[in-house]
Design a protein around this motif. Sequence first.
Motif, short mmCIF file in Angstrom:
data_model
loop_
_atom_site.label_atom_id
_atom_site.label_comp_id
_atom_site.label_asym_id
_atom_site.label_seq_id
_atom_site.Cartn_x
_atom_site.Cartn_y
_atom_site.Cartn_z
N VAL A 126 0.83 -1.21 0.00
CA VAL A 126 0.00 0.00 0.00
C VAL A 126 0.87 1.26 0.00
CG1 VAL A 126 -1.68 1.32 1.35
CG2 VAL A 126 -1.98 -1.14 1.05
N LYS A 127 1.95 1.24 0.75
CA LYS A 127 2.80 2.42 0.85
C LYS A 127 3.57 2.69 -0.44
CE LYS A 127 6.50 4.53 3.55
NZ LYS A 127 7.34 4.42 4.74
N TYR A 128 4.21 1.66 -1.01
CA TYR A 128 5.09 1.86 -2.15
C TYR A 128 4.43 1.64 -3.51
CZ TYR A 128 8.71 1.94 1.40
OH TYR A 128 9.45 2.25 2.50
N LYS A 129 3.30 0.95 -3.53
CA LYS A 129 2.58 0.68 -4.79
C LYS A 129 3.53 0.21 -5.89
CE LYS A 129 -0.96 4.07 -3.59
NZ LYS A 129 -1.38 3.30 -2.48
N PRO A 130 4.23 -0.90 -5.66
CA PRO A 130 5.20 -1.38 -6.64
C PRO A 130 4.55 -1.87 -7.93
CG PRO A 130 4.87 -3.02 -4.95
CD PRO A 130 4.12 -1.79 -4.51
N SER A 131 5.36 -1.96 -8.96
CA SER A 131 4.87 -2.42 -10.26
C SER A 131 4.61 -3.93 -10.23
CB SER A 131 5.92 -2.13 -11.33
OG SER A 131 7.08 -2.93 -11.11
N LYS A 132 3.90 -4.39 -11.24
CA LYS A 132 3.63 -5.81 -11.41
C LYS A 132 4.94 -6.59 -11.47
CE LYS A 132 1.85 -8.94 -14.95
NZ LYS A 132 1.20 -9.02 -16.27
N LYS A 187 14.60 -11.54 2.14
CA LYS A 187 14.25 -11.30 0.74
C LYS A 187 13.24 -10.16 0.64
CE LYS A 187 15.33 -15.94 -0.78
NZ LYS A 187 14.84 -17.21 -1.28
N LEU A 188 12.27 -10.14 1.56
CA LEU A 188 11.29 -9.07 1.56
C LEU A 188 11.96 -7.73 1.87
CD1 LEU A 188 8.40 -8.02 1.44
CD2 LEU A 188 8.08 -8.80 3.79
N PHE A 189 12.91 -7.72 2.79
CA PHE A 189 13.62 -6.49 3.13
C PHE A 189 14.40 -5.97 1.93
CE2 PHE A 189 15.62 -3.33 5.64
CZ PHE A 189 16.94 -3.25 5.20
N ASP A 190 15.17 -6.84 1.28
CA ASP A 190 15.95 -6.43 0.10
C ASP A 190 15.03 -5.86 -0.99
OD1 ASP A 190 18.36 -9.19 0.28
OD2 ASP A 190 18.23 -7.28 1.38
N SER A 213 11.57 0.97 -2.63
CA SER A 213 11.51 2.32 -2.06
C SER A 213 12.45 3.27 -2.78
CB SER A 213 11.81 2.29 -0.56
OG SER A 213 13.15 1.93 -0.32
N LYS A 214 13.60 2.78 -3.23
CA LYS A 214 14.53 3.62 -3.97
C LYS A 214 14.00 3.97 -5.35
CE LYS A 214 18.76 2.01 -1.75
NZ LYS A 214 20.00 1.24 -1.94
N SER A 215 13.34 3.01 -5.99
CA SER A 215 12.84 3.25 -7.33
C SER A 215 11.61 4.16 -7.34
CB SER A 215 12.52 1.92 -8.04
OG SER A 215 11.42 1.29 -7.44
N GLU A 216 10.94 4.30 -6.21
CA GLU A 216 9.74 5.12 -6.13
C GLU A 216 10.06 6.58 -5.79
OE1 GLU A 216 7.66 2.08 -7.41
OE2 GLU A 216 6.72 4.00 -6.98
#
Length: 129
Positions: free
Chosen positions: A44-50, A116-119, A125-128
Amino acid sequence: PEAQLHPAYQLVLAVMLLSLVNGGYKFVISTHSDIFAQFIGELVKYKPSKEKILELLKNVLGDIPPTFDEMVEGAVEALKEIKLYSYYFEKEKVSRKSIDELIIVTPGISVEVVEKLFDWTVEVSKSEQ
């Protein structure tokens, strides 16, 4: 919903529920799973891509079925407009928590999946930004 479910499949469950939200469903979820709550909060926070979500699922699960593409696509669509409310129950008190407060990692969950989730979270977060 994640009781006795392997931590990797808790990530799948979170994505699946979000995909159903895209189909018009609404959920009230009660959990004691830090990984489930953390992953929902980060989605929800980062809304990452598919692609980023599929990357994590492949990293945690190995091979994934092609049907996951559609499920993840639905989750990504739901994330564009989702309203998530988090409540914390403690000693007969209920308090509303922000997404940032929901994203908590505490000892006792699978280190293999958490790392793995942390990485993945750091990368997203960097890409957003």
